[in-house]
Motif scaffolding. Structure first.
Motif, mmCIF file in Angstrom:
data_model
loop_
_atom_site.group_PDB
_atom_site.id
_atom_site.type_symbol
_atom_site.label_atom_id
_atom_site.label_comp_id
_atom_site.label_asym_id
_atom_site.label_seq_id
_atom_site.Cartn_x
_atom_site.Cartn_y
_atom_site.Cartn_z
ATOM 1 N N ASN A 183 0.855 -1.184 0.000
ATOM 2 C CA ASN A 183 0.000 0.000 0.000
ATOM 3 C C ASN A 183 0.895 1.240 0.000
ATOM 4 N N ILE A 184 0.283 2.426 0.202
ATOM 5 C CA ILE A 184 1.106 3.631 0.075
ATOM 6 C C ILE A 184 2.103 3.771 1.213
ATOM 7 N N TYR B 34 -8.388 7.281 3.626
ATOM 8 C CA TYR B 34 -7.983 6.298 2.621
ATOM 9 C C TYR B 34 -7.687 4.959 3.268
ATOM 10 N N PRO C 12 -12.203 2.499 2.377
ATOM 11 C CA PRO C 12 -12.402 1.546 1.284
ATOM 12 C C PRO C 12 -12.930 0.189 1.770
ATOM 13 N N ARG C 13 -12.356 -0.329 2.828
ATOM 14 C CA ARG C 13 -12.795 -1.625 3.325
ATOM 15 C C ARG C 13 -14.250 -1.570 3.789
ATOM 16 N N MET D 97 -16.529 0.454 2.780
ATOM 17 C CA MET D 97 -17.404 0.597 1.611
ATOM 18 C C MET D 97 -17.686 -0.766 0.986
ATOM 19 N N THR D 98 -16.639 -1.573 0.867
ATOM 20 C CA THR D 98 -16.839 -2.877 0.259
ATOM 21 C C THR D 98 -17.734 -3.742 1.121
ATOM 22 N N GLY E 268 -20.791 -4.766 -1.077
ATOM 23 C CA GLY E 268 -20.569 -6.011 -1.809
ATOM 24 C C GLY E 268 -20.412 -5.713 -3.282
ATOM 25 N N GLU E 269 -21.107 -6.484 -4.116
ATOM 26 C CA GLU E 269 -20.970 -6.262 -5.555
ATOM 27 C C GLU E 269 -21.964 -5.241 -6.087
ATOM 28 N N SER F 191 -23.845 -1.662 -6.860
ATOM 29 C CA SER F 191 -23.398 -0.301 -7.086
ATOM 30 C C SER F 191 -24.452 0.641 -6.518
ATOM 31 N N MET G 284 -14.563 10.359 2.296
ATOM 32 C CA MET G 284 -13.300 10.078 1.639
ATOM 33 C C MET G 284 -12.913 11.230 0.719
ATOM 34 N N GLU H 107 -10.202 -4.128 -3.138
ATOM 35 C CA GLU H 107 -11.246 -3.182 -2.755
ATOM 36 C C GLU H 107 -11.006 -2.617 -1.359
ATOM 37 N N SER H 108 -10.097 -3.193 -0.616
ATOM 38 C CA SER H 108 -9.847 -2.626 0.705
ATOM 39 C C SER H 108 -8.841 -1.480 0.614
ATOM 40 N N CYS I 204 -8.824 0.410 -2.671
ATOM 41 C CA CYS I 204 -9.327 1.268 -3.748
ATOM 42 C C CYS I 204 -10.146 2.435 -3.206
ATOM 43 N N VAL I 205 -9.763 3.665 -3.564
ATOM 44 C CA VAL I 205 -10.492 4.828 -3.069
ATOM 45 C C VAL I 205 -11.524 5.323 -4.078
ATOM 46 N N ARG I 206 -11.834 4.495 -5.066
ATOM 47 C CA ARG I 206 -12.892 4.767 -6.056
ATOM 48 C C ARG I 206 -12.641 6.071 -6.805
ATOM 49 N N ILE J 226 -16.786 -9.870 -6.565
ATOM 50 C CA ILE J 226 -15.827 -9.613 -5.489
ATOM 51 C C ILE J 226 -15.767 -10.818 -4.574
ATOM 52 N N VAL K 254 -3.149 4.513 -4.956
ATOM 53 C CA VAL K 254 -2.982 3.779 -3.706
ATOM 54 C C VAL K 254 -2.515 2.340 -3.900
#
Ligand SMILES: Cc1cc2nc3c(=O)[nH]c(=O)nc-3n(C[C@H](O)[C@H](O)[C@H](O)COP(=O)(O)OP(=O)(O)OC[C@H]3O[C@@H](n4cnc5c(N)ncnc54)[C@H](O)[C@@H]3O)c2cc1C
Ligand code: HEM
Ligand code: SF4
Ligand code: SF4
Lengths: 276, 838
Positions: free
Chosen positions: A5-6, A127, A131-132, A134-135, A139-140, A142, A247, B667-668, B670-672, B697, B808
């Motif tokens: 990661n960054i 950041y 993200p986690r 959100m997922t 899920g899949e 939108s 975010m 996806e953990s 990714c900042v979209r 996913i 990222v």
């Protein structure tokens, strides 16, 4: 082949670099006390100042670099450097000031720098965690998909409610009409609607089921489960918007204040050379 | 247009008397597509008495069915056109207009609405039977019916259930049913419309709209949808169909939609998916095919004559998929029938090919020389040889030139006309084999689609023919003897590579001759845990997973790709099978029997040593993986079942098993921000080739809609101008000869190809970027829509921009060999080839 990661990019390359830069600057600061004392106009001050200014420009350049898709190398490396060297640069700029603050363009510049950096830290935090989440929330699916499904349940619920007694029909229609999903930035950031009609209707429905005919009872059960599903859809859509907003909103500070910082910094440099 | 009533009248009077005396012509041409029309126009020029029969009410039905406003392209560009039927690249409408004019001008003797259903040879002539029962006869028949005839079937689990049909003869026969129509083309839409009113109809359309339909259909469809009598799902593909044991609906369709999988319980499915060649009908005409496979082409002489004397086949049906080729053949076939020798139109192209090789001799002469120098080519007829040479490169190599390197991804096949080459398989720099004139090489990559297993270097000046995989595949499909020989050699090569580097030539031949080639469907087992060991399996193409039952659950331990082997553990230990091996995708494996293998091991200590080392390595790997699984298991109650094994299974389901490089998004992280898509669009003519937002996913890993660079790209299968290629590093890309036919889009199982207009994006200047102005595109001409997909940024320094633009590090590209270590954290798979990565 775990990817990085960054933060741990290339085995913490820029973290190490930042630490070295900070150490050298601190050492110089402690070892060489200029005759005039620590302040921006000493030779050490000039040195640190020039370095900070150059780094601020370089930090701002990141905004351009990340949109130049034809350049070589990884944006990820740039961001990793942006974060660590940005932090190092803040230390250097502080040393450059020699801790002399007042009501002037110089301290304003420093203040703006702090705002940019603080917002940057918040951005980092965002950041890291959103993200986690959100997922996990989506899920899949939108967001568009969710909104579409909410609209569909609305239609269905209204149709069924028409065949129900007035009190039920009213609350269902109200819920469909008055539920708002992320209308204002504030609401987006908050991620919920106070007294959300979608939640209220589910609660109210549980007590309103009393005097229904046998036929209505079956529809009532359908309606209830539709409204429950709808509530969770609404919640998820709001959550998603909330994560997105959180975010992104810090950039509303990070970028405009970067512009302000650059302007102030140029003014600060001109002021030094012409009016000292 | 000339009236064609006369034959009908003759027909009627004669059938009254009971004796059928079919109207006779010197020549009957069947099918008024470009090929048939060209033949008819040229026959008019030559004053041959002929009749052109067309099933539909207008000429060129295939072209008429193209999308409105499609640019019809005139590939191959270098091929001259020699027919009186005009044809240049132009809009579909223009092309059709020109042909209508030509038909009128030449007074072409065509009969519309005349579908041919039967064809027989009797002593003197050929007899043609039409759908209305009437009979015609002719001295010669030219068959030019194209390949749009036979209906394509649903190739998904449950696709063969009785409730699924491919035609709708009588819409009135169905009442009050829920019917799913699959296919958003004209035929699907027409069927769906005919069923509305009395039934509940749902159309599944894989495209995002119905723009391929005729105007009239489109307006009726939108009407019906507005009225609510018909429903549709867009960007939707059926995944499987299951039979229901209870309930009102006999079957349930599972379809993948942009919003996930949808279950649609229904009574009936009508699938309208386009067409395949009508092999059965042609066989009923007596036409012989070169092989039993459906893809095989009819047997033809150099003059397009089929196995039925005086019956000629031209155009798409003969295996020439482009309009220009068909038109030229229409001209040639008339000349041949008249007994005139003509030089085929592609002679000019061949001459160009031979420019620096025997340029002093005639084309026929050089072809003959080529045929004589390579025994494999003796099996081809003249047409096939011409085709092969036309589609190939003639390579002149100096001594020391490298033809390809080990680990390259190229899949072309080489024939040696002159010279000698060395093969280098390991790293010691010494040749492991030599190749001589008349031999061939590259057959393994042809079969497996994997990287080259060795380097081939010229040791003397060489002349080589380099043939694309697609062309070889077509030949292998139609020439049985060639397939047999290539198979034998491929088996020998894989044995040599996997276990035989130190084997004597004798042993090698012995093993290869006794090995058996076995094919497995995706999911099928090669062997099962606990079975008696039957031998060693060398994976020739495809890939397999190795799994064990742990705690009642099947846990995938390893993924093994083509070019490696499985099954050595039990051979070494003598115990029953330690694990289950299952094909991840359609897989071919070469089996060497246990007895023979033990014998070889006993006599070759070196092989024994290598197998032992493998065995120990495997044991160690599996032990590690097992530890990991159980560690995950104890935590599994909290999270989803995201053990490495499940992640591997998931990725294999997503086609990673046949991929050579796949884009994943963590996806953990990714900042979209969508910079990956923007970067792709910016560097690829404004059309992004990945859809970050779509795709399944699992455990925070998304497989976005983006090309997997399959080892055997499905998209290449049916590309008329052969515009899809594989670059040496594995990138599958589409070149600018794409004609926009959309076949690849249909053939790609992962839906990653789109049709788009490409225009180069100028790089915005610094000022434009600072002020947020879009740079002015170079005058936006509405170019033709062509197929676009990821090319892995093969022409961009530093590689894929999607990965590099991600701030990222959430976008990453993974090769399946690395999958396991990515998912689990161990390394290795069965190989003696050394590391696969470079
Ligand atoms: C969407 C699409 C786009 C394409 N784009 C291009 C392009 O841009 N450039 C290019 O060069 N090629 C293109 N092609 C390929 C091209 O269409 C074919 O190569 C060409 O049409 C073949 O010509 P043909 O005469 O052999 O057969 P067809 O054109 O298929 O003609 C066959 C004719 O025979 C008739 N027929 C069929 N069965 C019978 C029967 N039993 N009795 C009587 N008549 C019958 C049919 O109605 C039809 O009119 C494209 C193909 C498709 C599907
Ligand atoms: C003088 C100091 C800094 C300046 C001038 C600066 C400027 C910028 C600019 C112009 C961007 C691009 C925004 C965009 O276009 O999306 C950016 C992004 C960012 N900055 Fe800074 N920054 C500074 C310091 C920092 C620090 C100290 C941190 C963290 C500790 C930080 C964290 C970030 C992050 C996380 C991003 C978002 C990256 C992305 O989404 O691409 N910044 N910064
Ligand atoms: S386009 Fe589709 S079929 Fe072709 S290589 Fe990519 S994923 Fe495979
Ligand atoms: S590799 Fe290049 S072409 Fe492929 S998806 Fe990424 S950016 Fe697009």
């Amino acid at each position: 082949m775990q990817h990085s990661n960054i933060f741990d990019y290339k085995n913490y390359r820029y973290f190490k670099l930042a630490v070295i830069v900070i150490l050298i600057a601190l050492l110089a600061f402690l070892l060489f006390e200029p005759a005039v004392g620590h302040y921006g106009g000493s030779w050490l001050g000039y040195g640190l100042g020039t370095l900070s200014a150059a780094m601020v420009f370089w930090m701002a350049w990141y905004g351009i670099r990340k949109r130049r898709y034809r350049s070589r190398g990884n944006t990820q490396g740039w961001l990793s450097a942006h974060i660590y060297l940005g932090t190092a640069m803040t230390v250097i700029a502080t040393l450059h000031s020699g801790f002399h603050f007042g009501l002037n363009i110089h301290s304003l510049t420093y203040g703006l720098l702090l705002i940019v950096v603080t917002s940057g830290f918040f951005g980092n935090y965002a950041y890291m965690i959103y993200p986690r989440l959100m997922t996990e929330n989506m899920g899949e699916d939108s967001l568009d998909g969710l909104l579409l499904r909410i609209a569909e349940t609305d239609k269905l619920a209204r149709q069924i409610a028409l065949m129900m007694p007035d009190d039920i029909n009213n609350i269902v229609t109200r819920a469909c009409r008055e539920t708002s999903i992320g209308v204002s930035l504030l609401e987006q950031l908050r991620g919920f609607q106070p007294d959300c009609p979608s939640a209220t209707v589910v609660r109210q429905l549980t007590v309103l089921g009393g005097e229904l005919s046998l036929e209505q009872r079956k529809l009532y059960r359908d309606l209830y489960s539709i409204m429950v599903r709808r509530e969770s859809l609404v919640k998820r859509a709001r959550q998603d918007l909330m994560f997105r907003a959180r975010m992104g909103f810090w950039l509303y500070f990070h970028v405009p204040f970067t512009v302000a910082l650059l302007t102030a910094m140029v003014a600060h440099v001109i002021a030094i050379f012409f009016y000292w | 247009m000339v009236t064609t009533l006369a034959p009908n009248i003759v027909q009627k009077t004669s059938s009254k008397t009971g004796i059928v005396t079919p109207k006779h012509f010197k020549l009957i041409i069947i099918g008024a597509g470009p090929s048939g029309l060209s033949a008819a126009v040229h026959a008019t020029e030559q004053n041959v008495s002929y009749l052109l029969l067309e099933a539909e009410e207008a000429p060129a039905n295939t072209i008429r069915n193209y999308q409105r406003g499609k640019l019809v392209m005139a590939e191959p560009r270098g091929l001259p056109l020699r027919s009186p039927l005009p044809f240049t690249a132009a809009l579909r409408e223009t092309v059709l207009d020109t042909w209508e004019k030509t038909i009128a001008e030449y007074r072409v003797n065509v009969r519309y609405g005349a579908k041919v259903v039967g064809l027989r040879r009797n002593t003197k002539s050929l007899e043609v039977e039409l759908a209305d029962g009437s009979l015609l006869s002719a001295d010669h028949v030219v068959l030019a019916v194209g390949v749009q005839g036979n209906l394509r079937k649903l190739d998904i689990p449950g696709g063969d259930l009785p409730q699924i049909q491919y035609q709708l003869d009588d819409p009135q026969a169905y009442q009050e049913e829920t019917i799913v129509v699959i296919g958003g083309g004209d035929s699907g839409v027409e069927n769906a419309l005919a069923l509305t009113g009395r039934n509940q109809v749902i159309i599944l359309n894989r495209a995002e709209d119905f723009s391929n339909c005729k105007d009239s259909n489109l307006s009726q469809l939108t009407d019906a949808h507005m009225k609510g009598v018909l429903d549709w799902l867009l960007e939707t593909k059926p995944q499987s169909i299951e039979q229901n044991s209870t309930g009102e609906f006999p079957i349930t369709v599972f379809a993948s939609t942009p919003n996930g999988v949808e279950r649609i319980p229904c009574h009936r499915v009508i699938a309208r998916l386009g067409a395949l060649p009508s092999r059965a009908q042609l066989e009923s005409f007596g036409i012989g095919f070169s092989a039993p496979d459906l893809e095989a082409l009819p047997q033809l002489s150099a003059h397009y004559e089929s196995s039925v004397p005086s019956l000629y086949i031209i155009g798409a049906l003969a295996g020439y998929p482009l309009i220009k080729q068909g038109i030229n053949q229409g001209y040639e076939v008339i000349e041949y029938i008249l007994g005139n020798p003509v030089e085929p139109a592609d002679n000019a192209l061949l001459r160009e090919k031979f420019a620096n090789f025997c340029s002093d001799r005639g084309v026929e002469d050089v072809l003959e020389k080529i045929r004589k120098s390579v025994p494999l080519l003796a099996m081809l007829n003249t047409l096939q040889l011409r085709e092969l040479v036309l589609e190939s490169n003639i390579l002149l190599a100096k001594a020391g030139d490298v033809i390809f390197k080990r680990n390259d991804y190229s899949t072309t096949f080489y024939l040696i006309i002159e010279g000698e080459l060395d093969v280098l398989i390991d790293d010691d720099g010494a040749p492991d084999a030599t190749l001589k004139a008349g031999e061939f090489f590259g057959e393994l990559a042809l079969v497996s689609g994997r990287r080259r297993a060795g380097t081939v270097r010229a040791s003397a000046p060489c002349v080589l023919i380099e043939t694309p995989r697609r062309v070889m595949q077509k030949l292998i499909d139609s020439v049985q003897s060639m397939r047999r020989i290539l198979n034998e050699v491929a088996i020998k090569t894989i044995v040599h590579l996997c276990i035989g580097l130190s084997l004597s030539e004798e042993d090698l031949n012995d093993v290869a001759n006794n090995a058996t080639l076995k094919s497995y469907a995706a999911g099928e087992e090669l062997f099962h845990e606990g079975d008696e060991a039957d031998g060693l399996y060398l994976i020739q193409s495809g890939s397999v997973t190795v799994s064990r039952l742990i705690g009642g659950r099947e846990v995938v331990l390893l993924y093994v790709a083509a070019g490696h082997y499985v099954g050595e553990m039990s051979l070494v230990s003598g115990e029953p099978r330690y694990a289950t091996v299952r094909a991840a995708i359609a897989t071919d494996a070469v089996l060497i029997e246990a007895g023979r293998m033990r014998d070889i091991i006993a006599r070759n200590p070196e092989i024994r040593g290598e197998l032992d080392a493998r065995y120990l390595q495997h044991l160690q790997d599996q032990e590690n993986r097992q530890q990991l699984e159980t560690a995950f298991d104890s935590k599994a109650s909290i999270a989803t079942q995201s053990t490495p094994s499940n992640l591997i299974s998931f990725l294999i389901q997503q086609g990673v098993g046949e991929a050579t490089d796949v884009l994943l998004i963590d996806e953990s992280l990714c900042v979209r921000c969508n910079h990956c898509e923007q970067a792709c669009a910016d560097t690829h003519g404004g059309a992004t080739r990945l859809d970050r937002d779509a795709g399944p996913i699992f455990a925070n890993i998304r497989v976005p809609t983006s090309c997997r660079h399959c080892e055997h790209p499905h998209c290449m299968k049916d590309c008329p101008p052969d515009a899809i290629h594989r670059a040496p590093h594995g990138e599958v890309y589409i070149d600018d000869s794409c004609i926009g036919c959309g076949n690849c889009q249909v053939n790609c199982p992962y839906d990653v190809i789109q049709m788009a207009v490409i225009h180069d994006q100028p790089e915005p200047s610094l000022w434009q970027m600072l002020l947020g102005i879009k740079p002015k595109s170079l005058a936006v001409v509405d170019g033709p829509k062509v197929a676009v997909k990821c090319d892995m940024c093969k022409d961009i320094v530093d590689g894929p921009v999607c990965v590099r633009a991600c701030p990222v590090g959430a976008a990453l590209r993974v090769k399946p060999e690395e999958l396991l270590s990515y998912a689990g954290g161990t390394s290795g798979e069965a190989t003696l080839l050394g590391s696969d990565g470079n």
